[in-house]
Design a protein around this motif. Structure first.
Motif, mmCIF file in Angstrom:
data_model
loop_
_atom_site.group_PDB
_atom_site.id
_atom_site.type_symbol
_atom_site.label_atom_id
_atom_site.label_comp_id
_atom_site.label_asym_id
_atom_site.label_seq_id
_atom_site.Cartn_x
_atom_site.Cartn_y
_atom_site.Cartn_z
ATOM 1 N N GLY A 64 0.807 -1.212 0.000
ATOM 2 C CA GLY A 64 0.000 0.000 0.000
ATOM 3 C C GLY A 64 0.839 1.260 0.000
ATOM 4 N N ALA A 65 0.373 2.286 -0.695
ATOM 5 C CA ALA A 65 1.060 3.576 -0.742
ATOM 6 C C ALA A 65 0.027 4.683 -0.689
ATOM 7 C CB ALA A 65 1.899 3.702 -2.015
ATOM 8 N N GLY A 66 0.456 5.852 -0.218
ATOM 9 C CA GLY A 66 -0.431 7.003 -0.128
ATOM 10 C C GLY A 66 -0.564 7.450 1.313
ATOM 11 N N ASN A 67 -1.697 8.050 1.644
ATOM 12 C CA ASN A 67 -1.966 8.500 2.998
ATOM 13 C C ASN A 67 -2.000 7.292 3.933
ATOM 14 O OD1 ASN A 67 -3.723 9.172 5.362
ATOM 15 N ND2 ASN A 67 -3.787 11.172 4.372
ATOM 16 N N LEU A 68 -1.122 7.295 4.955
ATOM 17 C CA LEU A 68 -0.983 6.125 5.819
ATOM 18 C C LEU A 68 -2.272 5.815 6.570
ATOM 19 C CD1 LEU A 68 0.913 3.953 6.908
ATOM 20 C CD2 LEU A 68 1.600 5.550 8.714
ATOM 21 N N SER A 69 -2.986 6.831 7.007
ATOM 22 C CA SER A 69 -4.235 6.572 7.724
ATOM 23 C C SER A 69 -5.255 5.869 6.832
ATOM 24 C CB SER A 69 -4.821 7.880 8.266
ATOM 25 O OG SER A 69 -5.280 8.710 7.208
ATOM 26 N N LEU A 70 -5.229 6.183 5.528
ATOM 27 C CA LEU A 70 -6.174 5.553 4.601
ATOM 28 C C LEU A 70 -5.774 4.120 4.290
ATOM 29 C CD1 LEU A 70 -6.826 8.525 2.152
ATOM 30 C CD2 LEU A 70 -8.271 7.722 4.031
ATOM 31 N N THR A 71 -4.492 3.882 4.046
ATOM 32 C CA THR A 71 -4.064 2.506 3.765
ATOM 33 C C THR A 71 -4.298 1.616 4.975
ATOM 34 O OG1 THR A 71 -1.771 3.031 4.372
ATOM 35 C CG2 THR A 71 -2.371 3.218 2.045
ATOM 36 N N GLN A 72 -4.087 2.146 6.177
ATOM 37 C CA GLN A 72 -4.349 1.344 7.370
ATOM 38 C C GLN A 72 -5.839 1.122 7.575
ATOM 39 O OE1 GLN A 72 -2.290 2.970 10.762
ATOM 40 N NE2 GLN A 72 -0.313 2.193 10.058
ATOM 41 N N ALA A 73 -6.660 2.116 7.227
ATOM 42 C CA ALA A 73 -8.107 1.936 7.326
ATOM 43 C C ALA A 73 -8.591 0.834 6.392
ATOM 44 C CB ALA A 73 -8.824 3.247 7.012
ATOM 45 N N VAL A 74 -8.013 0.774 5.201
ATOM 46 C CA VAL A 74 -8.371 -0.296 4.264
ATOM 47 C C VAL A 74 -7.958 -1.654 4.833
ATOM 48 C CG1 VAL A 74 -7.918 -1.254 1.977
ATOM 49 C CG2 VAL A 74 -8.299 1.200 2.241
ATOM 50 N N LEU A 75 -6.779 -1.725 5.438
ATOM 51 C CA LEU A 75 -6.330 -2.980 6.054
ATOM 52 C C LEU A 75 -7.274 -3.410 7.170
ATOM 53 C CD1 LEU A 75 -2.454 -2.557 6.196
ATOM 54 C CD2 LEU A 75 -3.752 -4.211 4.837
ATOM 55 N N HIS A 76 -7.764 -2.460 7.950
ATOM 56 C CA HIS A 76 -8.719 -2.792 9.008
ATOM 57 C C HIS A 76 -10.002 -3.362 8.411
ATOM 58 C CE1 HIS A 76 -6.649 0.364 11.773
ATOM 59 N NE2 HIS A 76 -6.018 -0.792 11.780
ATOM 60 N N GLU A 77 -10.440 -2.776 7.302
ATOM 61 C CA GLU A 77 -11.631 -3.298 6.631
ATOM 62 C C GLU A 77 -11.417 -4.738 6.169
ATOM 63 O OE1 GLU A 77 -14.709 -2.044 5.714
ATOM 64 O OE2 GLU A 77 -14.412 -0.262 6.953
ATOM 65 N N LEU A 78 -10.206 -5.027 5.709
ATOM 66 C CA LEU A 78 -9.916 -6.366 5.194
ATOM 67 C C LEU A 78 -9.739 -7.398 6.301
ATOM 68 C CD1 LEU A 78 -7.369 -5.377 2.398
ATOM 69 C CD2 LEU A 78 -9.730 -6.129 2.069
ATOM 70 N N SER A 79 -9.153 -6.976 7.403
ATOM 71 C CA SER A 79 -8.860 -7.920 8.487
ATOM 72 C C SER A 79 -9.984 -8.043 9.497
ATOM 73 C CB SER A 79 -7.581 -7.505 9.209
ATOM 74 O OG SER A 79 -7.703 -6.191 9.736
ATOM 75 N N GLU A 80 -10.885 -7.034 9.556
ATOM 76 C CA GLU A 80 -11.986 -7.048 10.516
ATOM 77 C C GLU A 80 -13.294 -6.700 9.809
ATOM 78 O OE1 GLU A 80 -10.892 -4.240 13.470
ATOM 79 O OE2 GLU A 80 -8.984 -5.224 13.934
ATOM 80 N N PRO A 81 -13.781 -7.571 8.917
ATOM 81 C CA PRO A 81 -15.007 -7.255 8.171
ATOM 82 C C PRO A 81 -16.194 -7.101 9.118
ATOM 83 C CG PRO A 81 -14.406 -9.563 7.901
ATOM 84 C CD PRO A 81 -13.261 -8.906 8.604
ATOM 85 N N THR A 82 -17.016 -6.077 8.873
ATOM 86 C CA THR A 82 -18.183 -5.810 9.718
ATOM 87 C C THR A 82 -19.387 -6.650 9.309
ATOM 88 O OG1 THR A 82 -18.773 -3.956 8.274
ATOM 89 C CG2 THR A 82 -17.426 -3.470 10.205
#
Length: 290
Positions: free
Chosen positions: A49-67
């Motif tokens: 992942g590249a770009g805004n770190l808060s956004l790339t980490q938010a995407v990772l949270h979505e992938l690892s902790e699906p709601t």
């Protein structure tokens, strides 16, 4: 900024990322840009992942902790294309939640990803996923992707990499590409994460974290610079004369030379050539004056 590169060759996949993050020249830290989803013998997926770190980490949270328990995940999808769609959907969910608030503070929604790997029963595949959630796949004509600060490391890859490149040579090419980027851009920095995936292994077999004490990368850094200077010195300088056995530079005859300023005495300099005269016309005038 960061630099991540991934390559797809016949024998496997290469993933390389730096770990530098910065919010200005006086606020530099490190964060891993490579995430590995591994179920040995069944699937191996690598996400850069590249770009805004808060956004790339938010995407990772979505992938690892699906709601939503019903939505597909990287652990359940049957193909790599489906995995790319899962990542793209996660990017869109983060965009819907965060983009408007970021815009109010003048922050663009900036993130991009590279996803590659293999799921049992399928071939290896490599995708680039954009901030809109859409994606493209690598091909024989374009067997690699870059995200982040890509321009400095691109020339060596374009000259060297093909689908038939051996896996270890592809890894070496990626490291040289990264070294060129480190040399030219302070926003990219050590340590590095290098993962080399062997076709059909379906697990991690080659991974290394590279810091300043890594002997091989230090050799790459020294040798690449020395060889470039050596090759540069061996290339002949431009020759402006007609020399036997040497092709001279061809003079350009359409050059426009402008009139020199009129002197303080109001007399035009004789050496001046009138505006819009070409070099060829000027030479003709000299012949006539003789």
């Amino acid at each position: 900024m960061t630099y991540c590169v991934a390559m797809a060759v016949d024998d496997g996949l290469v993933f390389l990322s730096d770990t530098r993050t910065n919010a200005g020249v006086d606020h530099i830290s490190t964060a891993r840009k490579m995430s590995v989803f591994e179920q040995p013998g069944e699937r191996l997926l690598v996400l850069l992942g590249a770009g805004n770190l808060s956004l790339t980490q938010a995407v990772l949270h979505e992938l690892s902790e699906p709601t939503d328990a019903a939505q597909p995940t990287l652990w359940s999808v049957p193909t790599m294309a489906d995995a790319a769609r899962v990542v793209g959907d996660a990017v869109r969910r983060v965009h819907q939640r965060e983009a408007d608030a970021l815009q109010k503070f003048g922050v663009d929604f900036n993130c991009s990803f590279i996803l590659g790997g293999q799921i049992a029963g399928n071939r290896m595949r490599l995708f680039m996923i954009y901030a809109a959630g859409n994606f493209i796949e690598s091909s024989a004509a374009n067997p690699y992707f870059q995200v982040g600060e890509a321009k400095y490391g691109k020339p060596i890859i374009d000259r060297v990499l093909t689908p038939s490149t051996p896996l270890d040579e592809a890894a070496k090419c990626a490291l040289i590409s990264m070294d060129s980027t480190l040399r030219s851009n302070l926003s990219v920095g050590l340590p590095l994460d290098l993962l080399v995936y062997e076709k059909d292994a379906l697990c991690v077999t080659r991974f290394v974290s590279i810091d300043r004490d890594n002997g091989y990368f230090d050799m790459i850094h020294r040798t690449w610079g020395e060889r470039l200077r050596q090759v540069f010195a061996e290339i002949p300088d431009p020759d402006w004369r007609d020399s036997p056995g040497m092709q001279p530079l061809q003079p350009e005859r359409a050059l426009v030379r402008y009139q020199a300023p009129i002197g303080a005495d109001g007399i035009e300099h004789e050496s001046a050539v009138k505006p819009a005269q070409t070099l060829a016309q000027a030479d003709k005038g000299k012949v006539q004056r003789r």
